[in-house]
Write a protein that holds these residues in place. Structure first.
Motif, mmCIF file in Angstrom:
data_model
loop_
_atom_site.group_PDB
_atom_site.id
_atom_site.type_symbol
_atom_site.label_atom_id
_atom_site.label_comp_id
_atom_site.label_asym_id
_atom_site.label_seq_id
_atom_site.Cartn_x
_atom_site.Cartn_y
_atom_site.Cartn_z
ATOM 1 N N VAL A 21 0.844 -1.205 0.000
ATOM 2 C CA VAL A 21 0.000 0.000 0.000
ATOM 3 C C VAL A 21 0.874 1.248 0.000
ATOM 4 O O VAL A 21 1.665 1.479 0.924
ATOM 5 C CB VAL A 21 -0.943 0.024 1.228
ATOM 6 C CG1 VAL A 21 -1.822 1.263 1.195
ATOM 7 C CG2 VAL A 21 -1.782 -1.246 1.271
ATOM 8 N N LEU A 22 0.727 2.043 -1.045
ATOM 9 C CA LEU A 22 1.411 3.337 -1.133
ATOM 10 C C LEU A 22 0.485 4.383 -0.517
ATOM 11 O O LEU A 22 -0.649 4.552 -0.975
ATOM 12 C CB LEU A 22 1.700 3.676 -2.598
ATOM 13 C CG LEU A 22 2.385 5.020 -2.881
ATOM 14 C CD1 LEU A 22 3.820 5.017 -2.343
ATOM 15 C CD2 LEU A 22 2.378 5.327 -4.386
ATOM 16 N N ILE A 23 0.938 5.065 0.515
ATOM 17 C CA ILE A 23 0.076 6.020 1.199
ATOM 18 C C ILE A 23 0.745 7.387 1.288
ATOM 19 O O ILE A 23 1.940 7.500 1.585
ATOM 20 C CB ILE A 23 -0.320 5.521 2.612
ATOM 21 C CG1 ILE A 23 -1.278 6.510 3.285
ATOM 22 C CG2 ILE A 23 0.905 5.251 3.480
ATOM 23 C CD1 ILE A 23 -1.930 5.980 4.549
ATOM 24 N N SER A 57 -0.334 -7.359 4.205
ATOM 25 C CA SER A 57 -0.093 -6.030 3.635
ATOM 26 C C SER A 57 1.220 -5.434 4.129
ATOM 27 O O SER A 57 1.718 -5.772 5.204
ATOM 28 C CB SER A 57 -1.236 -5.078 4.006
ATOM 29 O OG SER A 57 -1.246 -4.834 5.395
ATOM 30 N N SER A 58 1.784 -4.535 3.334
ATOM 31 C CA SER A 58 2.984 -3.788 3.715
ATOM 32 C C SER A 58 2.751 -2.328 3.333
ATOM 33 O O SER A 58 1.836 -2.013 2.575
ATOM 34 C CB SER A 58 4.223 -4.344 3.017
ATOM 35 O OG SER A 58 4.058 -4.327 1.611
ATOM 36 N N LYS A 65 6.519 7.031 -11.397
ATOM 37 C CA LYS A 65 7.592 6.384 -10.633
ATOM 38 C C LYS A 65 7.161 6.140 -9.188
ATOM 39 O O LYS A 65 7.456 5.086 -8.609
ATOM 40 C CB LYS A 65 8.852 7.241 -10.670
ATOM 41 C CG LYS A 65 9.550 7.248 -12.026
ATOM 42 C CD LYS A 65 10.726 8.208 -12.048
ATOM 43 C CE LYS A 65 11.363 8.249 -13.440
ATOM 44 N NZ LYS A 65 12.469 9.230 -13.507
ATOM 45 N N LEU A 66 6.475 7.106 -8.600
ATOM 46 C CA LEU A 66 5.965 6.929 -7.235
ATOM 47 C C LEU A 66 4.930 5.803 -7.212
ATOM 48 O O LEU A 66 4.947 4.940 -6.331
ATOM 49 C CB LEU A 66 5.334 8.228 -6.722
ATOM 50 C CG LEU A 66 6.265 9.412 -6.452
ATOM 51 C CD1 LEU A 66 5.455 10.643 -6.076
ATOM 52 C CD2 LEU A 66 7.262 9.088 -5.335
ATOM 53 N N GLY A 94 3.784 0.890 -5.296
ATOM 54 C CA GLY A 94 2.675 0.257 -4.598
ATOM 55 C C GLY A 94 1.721 -0.468 -5.533
ATOM 56 O O GLY A 94 1.798 -0.321 -6.761
ATOM 57 N N ASP A 95 0.828 -1.253 -4.930
ATOM 58 C CA ASP A 95 -0.227 -1.931 -5.692
ATOM 59 C C ASP A 95 -1.523 -1.129 -5.655
ATOM 60 O O ASP A 95 -2.322 -1.176 -6.590
ATOM 61 C CB ASP A 95 -0.503 -3.328 -5.098
ATOM 62 C CG ASP A 95 0.734 -4.201 -5.083
ATOM 63 O OD1 ASP A 95 1.417 -4.268 -6.124
ATOM 64 O OD2 ASP A 95 1.030 -4.807 -4.029
#
Length: 395
Positions: free
Chosen positions: A16-18, A53-54, A134-135, A139-140
Protein backbone atom coordinates in the motif's frame (compact mmCIF):
# COMPACT_ATOMS: atom_id res chain seq x y z
CA UNK A 1 -19.25 13.73 -2.51
CA UNK A 2 -18.73 10.03 -3.13
CA UNK A 3 -15.19 8.91 -2.40
CA UNK A 4 -13.82 5.43 -2.01
CA UNK A 5 -12.29 4.91 1.42
CA UNK A 6 -9.54 2.59 2.58
CA UNK A 7 -12.16 0.13 3.85
CA UNK A 8 -13.45 -0.27 0.28
CA UNK A 9 -10.10 -1.62 -0.91
CA UNK A 10 -8.99 -5.23 -0.65
CA UNK A 11 -5.58 -4.75 0.94
CA UNK A 12 -4.76 -8.38 1.66
CA UNK A 13 -1.29 -9.18 0.37
CA UNK A 14 -0.99 -5.70 -1.13
CA UNK A 15 1.83 -3.19 -0.97
CA UNK A 16 0.00 0.00 0.00
CA UNK A 17 1.41 3.34 -1.13
CA UNK A 18 0.08 6.02 1.20
CA UNK A 19 0.44 9.80 1.14
CA UNK A 20 0.41 11.33 4.63
CA UNK A 21 1.17 14.78 6.00
CA UNK A 22 4.31 14.42 8.09
CA UNK A 23 5.29 18.07 7.61
CA UNK A 24 6.13 18.42 11.28
CA UNK A 25 8.01 21.28 12.97
CA UNK A 26 11.69 20.53 13.67
CA UNK A 27 14.21 22.31 15.86
CA UNK A 28 17.82 21.22 15.45
CA UNK A 29 16.62 17.92 13.97
CA UNK A 30 14.17 17.20 16.81
CA UNK A 31 10.40 17.04 16.27
CA UNK A 32 8.71 19.66 18.47
CA UNK A 33 5.11 18.63 17.72
CA UNK A 34 4.12 15.14 16.50
CA UNK A 35 0.38 15.87 16.13
CA UNK A 36 0.41 15.20 12.39
CA UNK A 37 2.15 11.87 12.82
CA UNK A 38 -0.37 10.77 15.44
CA UNK A 39 -3.24 11.87 13.19
CA UNK A 40 -2.17 9.32 10.55
CA UNK A 41 -1.90 6.38 12.96
CA UNK A 42 -5.49 5.05 12.67
CA UNK A 43 -5.18 4.59 8.90
CA UNK A 44 -1.64 3.18 9.09
CA UNK A 45 -2.65 0.68 11.80
CA UNK A 46 -5.75 -0.40 9.86
CA UNK A 47 -3.66 -1.12 6.76
CA UNK A 48 -1.10 -3.09 8.75
CA UNK A 49 -3.89 -5.18 10.29
CA UNK A 50 -4.86 -6.48 6.84
CA UNK A 51 -3.37 -9.90 6.15
CA UNK A 52 -0.13 -9.80 4.20
CA UNK A 53 -0.09 -6.03 3.63
CA UNK A 54 2.98 -3.79 3.72
CA UNK A 55 3.37 -0.01 3.69
CA UNK A 56 5.25 2.47 1.54
CA UNK A 57 4.75 5.92 3.08
CA UNK A 58 5.40 9.22 1.35
CA UNK A 59 5.27 12.81 2.59
CA UNK A 60 6.89 16.18 2.19
CA UNK A 61 8.61 18.25 4.87
CA UNK A 62 9.26 21.96 4.57
CA UNK A 63 10.08 23.64 1.29
CA UNK A 64 13.29 22.22 -0.20
CA UNK A 65 12.12 23.51 -3.61
CA UNK A 66 13.27 20.54 -5.66
CA UNK A 67 16.67 20.18 -3.99
CA UNK A 68 18.00 17.46 -1.68
CA UNK A 69 18.59 19.47 1.50
CA UNK A 70 19.48 17.38 4.59
CA UNK A 71 17.66 19.77 6.94
CA UNK A 72 14.38 18.68 5.30
CA UNK A 73 14.99 14.95 5.65
CA UNK A 74 12.18 12.80 7.02
CA UNK A 75 14.65 10.66 9.02
CA UNK A 76 13.52 12.08 12.40
CA UNK A 77 9.96 11.20 11.43
CA UNK A 78 10.89 7.56 10.75
CA UNK A 79 12.29 7.30 14.25
CA UNK A 80 9.21 8.85 15.90
CA UNK A 81 6.78 6.85 13.78
CA UNK A 82 8.56 3.64 14.78
CA UNK A 83 8.13 4.58 18.44
CA UNK A 84 4.43 5.33 18.00
CA UNK A 85 3.69 2.16 16.02
CA UNK A 86 5.89 -0.05 18.17
CA UNK A 87 7.54 -1.65 15.13
CA UNK A 88 10.50 -0.87 12.82
CA UNK A 89 10.13 1.83 10.17
CA UNK A 90 12.84 1.74 7.52
CA UNK A 91 14.00 5.08 6.14
CA UNK A 92 14.65 5.09 2.39
CA UNK A 93 17.58 7.08 1.03
CA UNK A 94 15.37 8.58 -1.68
CA UNK A 95 11.77 8.53 -2.90
CA UNK A 96 12.43 7.21 -6.42
CA UNK A 97 15.22 5.32 -8.15
CA UNK A 98 16.32 1.71 -8.63
CA UNK A 99 17.35 1.12 -5.01
CA UNK A 100 13.99 2.40 -3.69
CA UNK A 101 12.04 0.43 -6.28
CA UNK A 102 13.93 -2.75 -5.41
CA UNK A 103 13.44 -2.30 -1.66
CA UNK A 104 9.72 -1.55 -2.02
CA UNK A 105 9.25 -4.65 -4.17
CA UNK A 106 10.91 -6.83 -1.53
CA UNK A 107 8.82 -5.65 1.41
CA UNK A 108 7.37 -8.49 3.46
CA UNK A 109 4.02 -8.49 5.24
CA UNK A 110 3.96 -5.92 8.04
CA UNK A 111 7.10 -4.09 6.88
CA UNK A 112 7.14 -0.30 6.55
CA UNK A 113 9.25 1.85 4.26
CA UNK A 114 9.19 5.64 4.66
CA UNK A 115 10.30 7.41 1.49
CA UNK A 116 12.52 10.46 1.61
CA UNK A 117 10.96 13.92 1.09
CA UNK A 118 8.98 13.93 -2.18
CA UNK A 119 9.64 17.66 -2.56
CA UNK A 120 13.32 16.93 -3.10
CA UNK A 121 12.13 16.70 -6.72
CA UNK A 122 10.56 19.56 -8.68
CA UNK A 123 8.32 16.99 -10.36
CA UNK A 124 6.30 16.71 -7.12
CA UNK A 125 4.89 20.24 -7.04
CA UNK A 126 4.69 20.37 -10.85
CA UNK A 127 2.58 17.19 -10.79
CA UNK A 128 4.89 15.74 -13.42
CA UNK A 129 3.30 12.55 -14.88
CA UNK A 130 6.64 10.71 -15.12
CA UNK A 131 7.47 11.46 -11.48
CA UNK A 132 3.94 10.42 -10.43
CA UNK A 133 4.30 7.16 -12.38
CA UNK A 134 7.59 6.38 -10.63
CA UNK A 135 5.96 6.93 -7.23
CA UNK A 136 2.95 4.83 -8.24
CA UNK A 137 5.23 1.94 -9.25
CA UNK A 138 6.14 1.51 -5.57
CA UNK A 139 2.68 0.26 -4.60
CA UNK A 140 -0.23 -1.93 -5.69
CA UNK A 141 -2.90 0.44 -4.38
CA UNK A 142 -2.86 4.08 -3.25
CA UNK A 143 -4.35 5.74 -0.17
CA UNK A 144 -4.38 9.50 0.40
CA UNK A 145 -4.64 10.57 4.03
CA UNK A 146 -2.91 13.94 3.73
CA UNK A 147 -5.73 16.46 4.05
CA UNK A 148 -3.20 19.20 4.71
CA UNK A 149 -2.01 18.95 1.09
CA UNK A 150 -5.32 17.96 -0.53
CA UNK A 151 -5.71 21.47 -1.97
CA UNK A 152 -2.60 20.94 -4.08
CA UNK A 153 -2.57 18.99 -7.35
CA UNK A 154 0.84 17.46 -6.77
CA UNK A 155 2.29 14.21 -8.06
CA UNK A 156 1.93 12.39 -4.73
CA UNK A 157 -1.60 13.69 -4.04
CA UNK A 158 -3.28 13.77 -7.44
CA UNK A 159 -0.93 12.42 -10.11
CA UNK A 160 -0.56 8.90 -8.65
CA UNK A 161 -4.34 8.33 -8.72
CA UNK A 162 -4.10 8.01 -12.50
CA UNK A 163 -1.96 4.87 -12.15
CA UNK A 164 -3.34 2.99 -9.12
CA UNK A 165 -6.67 2.02 -7.54
CA UNK A 166 -7.09 4.88 -5.05
CA UNK A 167 -8.97 5.66 -1.86
CA UNK A 168 -9.11 8.08 1.06
CA UNK A 169 -7.74 7.33 4.51
CA UNK A 170 -9.72 7.86 7.71
CA UNK A 171 -8.38 11.39 8.21
CA UNK A 172 -9.60 12.67 4.84
CA UNK A 173 -12.85 10.75 5.29
CA UNK A 174 -13.45 12.56 8.60
CA UNK A 175 -12.60 15.99 7.17
CA UNK A 176 -15.10 15.52 4.34
CA UNK A 177 -17.72 14.14 6.75
CA UNK A 178 -17.62 17.34 8.83
CA UNK A 179 -16.99 20.05 6.24
CA UNK A 180 -19.34 18.91 3.48
CA UNK A 181 -22.63 18.95 5.47
CA UNK A 182 -21.59 22.25 7.02
CA UNK A 183 -21.29 23.84 3.59
CA UNK A 184 -24.07 22.02 1.75
CA UNK A 185 -26.83 21.51 4.28
CA UNK A 186 -25.95 22.97 7.70
CA UNK A 187 -28.26 22.83 10.66
CA UNK A 188 -29.49 26.29 11.62
CA UNK A 189 -28.79 28.60 13.34
CA UNK A 190 -25.37 28.51 11.72
CA UNK A 191 -22.68 30.82 13.15
CA UNK A 192 -19.36 31.40 11.36
CA UNK A 193 -16.51 33.05 13.26
CA UNK A 194 -13.77 34.32 10.97
CA UNK A 195 -10.60 36.00 12.15
CA UNK A 196 -7.00 36.34 11.12
CA UNK A 197 -4.75 39.12 9.97
CA UNK A 198 -5.95 40.02 6.48
CA UNK A 199 -9.21 40.35 4.58
CA UNK A 200 -7.34 39.49 1.38
CA UNK A 201 -6.75 35.89 2.54
CA UNK A 202 -10.36 35.35 3.61
CA UNK A 203 -12.44 36.95 0.83
CA UNK A 204 -13.48 33.61 -0.66
CA UNK A 205 -14.42 32.22 2.76
CA UNK A 206 -16.50 35.28 3.65
CA UNK A 207 -18.29 35.33 0.29
CA UNK A 208 -19.14 31.63 0.54
CA UNK A 209 -20.27 31.68 4.16
CA UNK A 210 -22.43 34.79 3.86
CA UNK A 211 -24.70 32.72 1.62
CA UNK A 212 -24.94 29.93 4.18
CA UNK A 213 -24.70 31.21 7.76
CA UNK A 214 -27.17 33.13 9.90
CA UNK A 215 -24.52 35.09 11.79
CA UNK A 216 -21.01 36.03 10.71
CA UNK A 217 -18.52 37.16 13.36
CA UNK A 218 -15.50 39.06 12.03
CA UNK A 219 -12.49 39.49 14.32
CA UNK A 220 -8.71 39.53 14.25
CA UNK A 221 -6.64 42.02 12.30
CA UNK A 222 -9.01 41.83 9.34
CA UNK A 223 -11.80 43.47 11.33
CA UNK A 224 -10.08 46.88 11.17
CA UNK A 225 -10.51 47.02 7.40
CA UNK A 226 -14.24 46.37 7.90
CA UNK A 227 -14.50 48.96 10.70
CA UNK A 228 -12.68 51.51 8.53
CA UNK A 229 -15.10 50.74 5.69
CA UNK A 230 -18.06 51.51 7.98
CA UNK A 231 -16.60 54.89 8.92
CA UNK A 232 -15.17 53.95 12.33
CA UNK A 233 -11.80 55.28 13.47
CA UNK A 234 -9.21 52.53 13.87
CA UNK A 235 -6.26 54.53 15.25
CA UNK A 236 -2.91 53.08 14.20
CA UNK A 237 -4.37 49.62 13.53
CA UNK A 238 -3.25 47.96 10.33
CA UNK A 239 -5.79 47.71 7.53
CA UNK A 240 -5.85 46.94 3.81
CA UNK A 241 -6.81 50.09 1.98
CA UNK A 242 -7.13 48.29 -1.35
CA UNK A 243 -9.81 46.04 0.19
CA UNK A 244 -12.05 48.72 1.70
CA UNK A 245 -14.48 48.45 -1.21
CA UNK A 246 -14.42 44.65 -0.93
CA UNK A 247 -15.31 44.95 2.75
CA UNK A 248 -18.14 47.35 1.94
CA UNK A 249 -19.48 45.04 -0.76
CA UNK A 250 -19.36 42.02 1.59
CA UNK A 251 -21.30 43.91 4.26
CA UNK A 252 -23.91 44.93 1.66
CA UNK A 253 -24.20 41.34 0.48
CA UNK A 254 -24.73 40.18 4.06
CA UNK A 255 -27.47 42.78 4.52
CA UNK A 256 -29.19 41.67 1.33
CA UNK A 257 -29.00 38.02 2.40
CA UNK A 258 -30.26 38.78 5.90
CA UNK A 259 -27.03 37.55 7.46
CA UNK A 260 -26.18 39.29 10.72
CA UNK A 261 -22.59 40.55 10.88
CA UNK A 262 -20.90 41.10 14.23
CA UNK A 263 -17.94 43.48 14.16
CA UNK A 264 -16.05 44.51 17.32
CA UNK A 265 -18.09 46.76 19.61
CA UNK A 266 -15.08 47.47 21.82
CA UNK A 267 -11.37 46.72 21.87
CA UNK A 268 -8.25 45.93 23.79
CA UNK A 269 -5.53 48.21 22.44
CA UNK A 270 -1.89 49.13 22.91
CA UNK A 271 0.33 52.11 22.12
CA UNK A 272 2.64 49.90 20.07
CA UNK A 273 2.62 46.39 18.64
CA UNK A 274 4.61 44.74 21.42
CA UNK A 275 4.16 41.96 23.91
CA UNK A 276 5.44 44.28 26.63
CA UNK A 277 2.84 46.99 26.08
CA UNK A 278 0.17 47.46 28.76
CA UNK A 279 -3.33 46.59 27.46
CA UNK A 280 -5.72 49.53 27.19
CA UNK A 281 -9.47 48.84 27.16
CA UNK A 282 -11.43 50.99 24.70
CA UNK A 283 -15.15 51.15 25.44
CA UNK A 284 -16.68 51.61 21.99
CA UNK A 285 -16.08 50.72 18.35
CA UNK A 286 -13.87 53.76 17.64
CA UNK A 287 -10.16 53.46 18.44
CA UNK A 288 -8.24 56.61 19.50
CA UNK A 289 -5.65 57.89 17.03
CA UNK A 290 -2.64 56.92 19.15
CA UNK A 291 -3.64 53.30 19.75
CA UNK A 292 -3.46 49.97 17.88
CA UNK A 293 -6.24 47.39 18.10
CA UNK A 294 -4.88 44.11 19.50
CA UNK A 295 -7.94 42.13 20.63
CA UNK A 296 -11.72 42.24 20.94
CA UNK A 297 -13.26 43.58 24.15
CA UNK A 298 -15.80 42.34 26.72
CA UNK A 299 -18.87 43.80 24.94
CA UNK A 300 -17.91 42.03 21.74
CA UNK A 301 -17.41 38.76 23.60
CA UNK A 302 -20.87 39.11 25.14
CA UNK A 303 -22.36 39.67 21.68
CA UNK A 304 -20.60 36.56 20.33
CA UNK A 305 -21.82 34.53 23.31
CA UNK A 306 -25.40 35.58 22.56
CA UNK A 307 -24.98 34.62 18.90
CA UNK A 308 -23.67 31.17 19.84
CA UNK A 309 -26.50 30.46 22.28
CA UNK A 310 -28.65 27.84 20.60
CA UNK A 311 -26.45 27.61 17.49
CA UNK A 312 -26.66 24.19 15.80
CA UNK A 313 -23.66 24.62 13.46
CA UNK A 314 -20.49 26.53 14.29
CA UNK A 315 -17.34 26.98 12.25
CA UNK A 316 -14.34 28.96 13.47
CA UNK A 317 -11.36 29.97 11.35
CA UNK A 318 -8.82 32.48 12.59
CA UNK A 319 -7.97 34.05 15.98
CA UNK A 320 -9.75 37.09 17.40
CA UNK A 321 -6.61 39.02 18.29
CA UNK A 322 -2.87 38.77 18.82
CA UNK A 323 -3.28 35.58 20.85
CA UNK A 324 0.42 34.77 20.76
CA UNK A 325 0.88 37.72 23.17
CA UNK A 326 -0.54 36.60 26.51
CA UNK A 327 -1.93 40.06 27.35
CA UNK A 328 -4.00 40.04 24.16
CA UNK A 329 -5.13 36.41 24.12
CA UNK A 330 -8.36 36.80 26.10
CA UNK A 331 -10.64 37.25 23.08
CA UNK A 332 -9.32 34.12 21.37
CA UNK A 333 -9.31 32.09 24.60
CA UNK A 334 -12.90 33.00 25.47
CA UNK A 335 -14.15 32.35 21.93
CA UNK A 336 -12.41 28.97 22.02
CA UNK A 337 -14.17 28.16 25.30
CA UNK A 338 -17.52 29.34 23.94
CA UNK A 339 -17.16 27.17 20.83
CA UNK A 340 -16.09 24.19 22.97
CA UNK A 341 -19.19 24.67 25.14
CA UNK A 342 -21.67 24.78 22.24
CA UNK A 343 -24.14 21.92 21.91
CA UNK A 344 -24.27 22.18 18.13
CA UNK A 345 -21.74 20.71 15.68
CA UNK A 346 -18.44 22.54 16.10
CA UNK A 347 -15.67 22.64 13.50
CA UNK A 348 -12.38 24.51 13.86
CA UNK A 349 -10.13 24.96 10.83
CA UNK A 350 -7.10 27.06 9.99
CA UNK A 351 -3.61 26.89 11.44
CA UNK A 352 -3.86 29.66 14.04
CA UNK A 353 -7.31 28.79 15.39
CA UNK A 354 -6.31 25.12 15.61
CA UNK A 355 -3.13 26.17 17.42
CA UNK A 356 -5.27 28.22 19.80
CA UNK A 357 -7.67 25.41 20.77
CA UNK A 358 -4.70 23.09 21.25
CA UNK A 359 -2.73 25.66 23.25
CA UNK A 360 -5.62 26.46 25.57
CA UNK A 361 -6.77 22.86 26.01
CA UNK A 362 -10.17 22.92 24.28
CA UNK A 363 -9.48 20.57 21.34
CA UNK A 364 -11.02 17.48 22.95
CA UNK A 365 -14.32 19.35 23.45
CA UNK A 366 -14.67 20.33 19.80
CA UNK A 367 -16.33 17.93 17.36
CA UNK A 368 -13.74 18.35 14.65
CA UNK A 369 -10.38 20.12 14.65
CA UNK A 370 -9.14 20.18 11.07
CA UNK A 371 -5.63 19.01 10.24
CA UNK A 372 -5.31 21.25 7.18
CA UNK A 373 -4.68 24.99 7.26
CA UNK A 374 -4.81 25.95 3.58
CA UNK A 375 -6.95 22.93 2.73
CA UNK A 376 -9.63 23.76 5.32
CA UNK A 377 -9.60 27.38 4.15
CA UNK A 378 -10.20 26.37 0.54
CA UNK A 379 -12.87 23.88 1.65
CA UNK A 380 -14.67 26.76 3.41
CA UNK A 381 -14.35 28.80 0.22
CA UNK A 382 -16.29 26.06 -1.56
CA UNK A 383 -13.35 25.21 -3.80
CA UNK A 384 -12.70 21.76 -5.22
CA UNK A 385 -9.69 20.15 -3.54
CA UNK A 386 -7.71 18.25 -6.23
CA UNK A 387 -6.41 15.59 -3.86
CA UNK A 388 -9.96 14.72 -2.85
CA UNK A 389 -11.62 15.23 -6.22
CA UNK A 390 -9.21 12.62 -7.63
CA UNK A 391 -10.81 10.08 -5.28
CA UNK A 392 -14.42 10.95 -6.17
CA UNK A 393 -16.73 8.63 -8.01
CA UNK A 394 -14.34 5.70 -7.78
CA UNK A 395 -16.52 3.49 -5.61
Amino acid sequence: MSIRTVKDLDLRGKRVLIRVDFNVPLKEGVITDDTRIKAALPTLKYILEQEGSSLVIMSHLGRPKGEKKPEFSLAPVAKRLSELLGRPVEMAADCIGDAVTSRAASLKAGEILLLENVRYYAGETKNDPDFAKKLASLGDVYVNDAFGTAHRAHASTEGVTKFLPSAAGFLIEKEVAFFEPLLKNPEHPFVAIIGGAKVSTKIGVLENLIDKCDTLVIGGGMCYTFLKATGKSIGKSLFEEEFLKTATDLLKKAEQKGTKVILPLDHVCAKAFSEKETPIAVDGANIPEDLIGMDIGVQTLAEIKNALAGARSIVWNGPMGVFEFEAYAKGTVEVAEMVASCKGTTVVGGGDSVAAVNKFGFADRIDHVSTGGGASLEFLEGKVLPGIAALEGSK
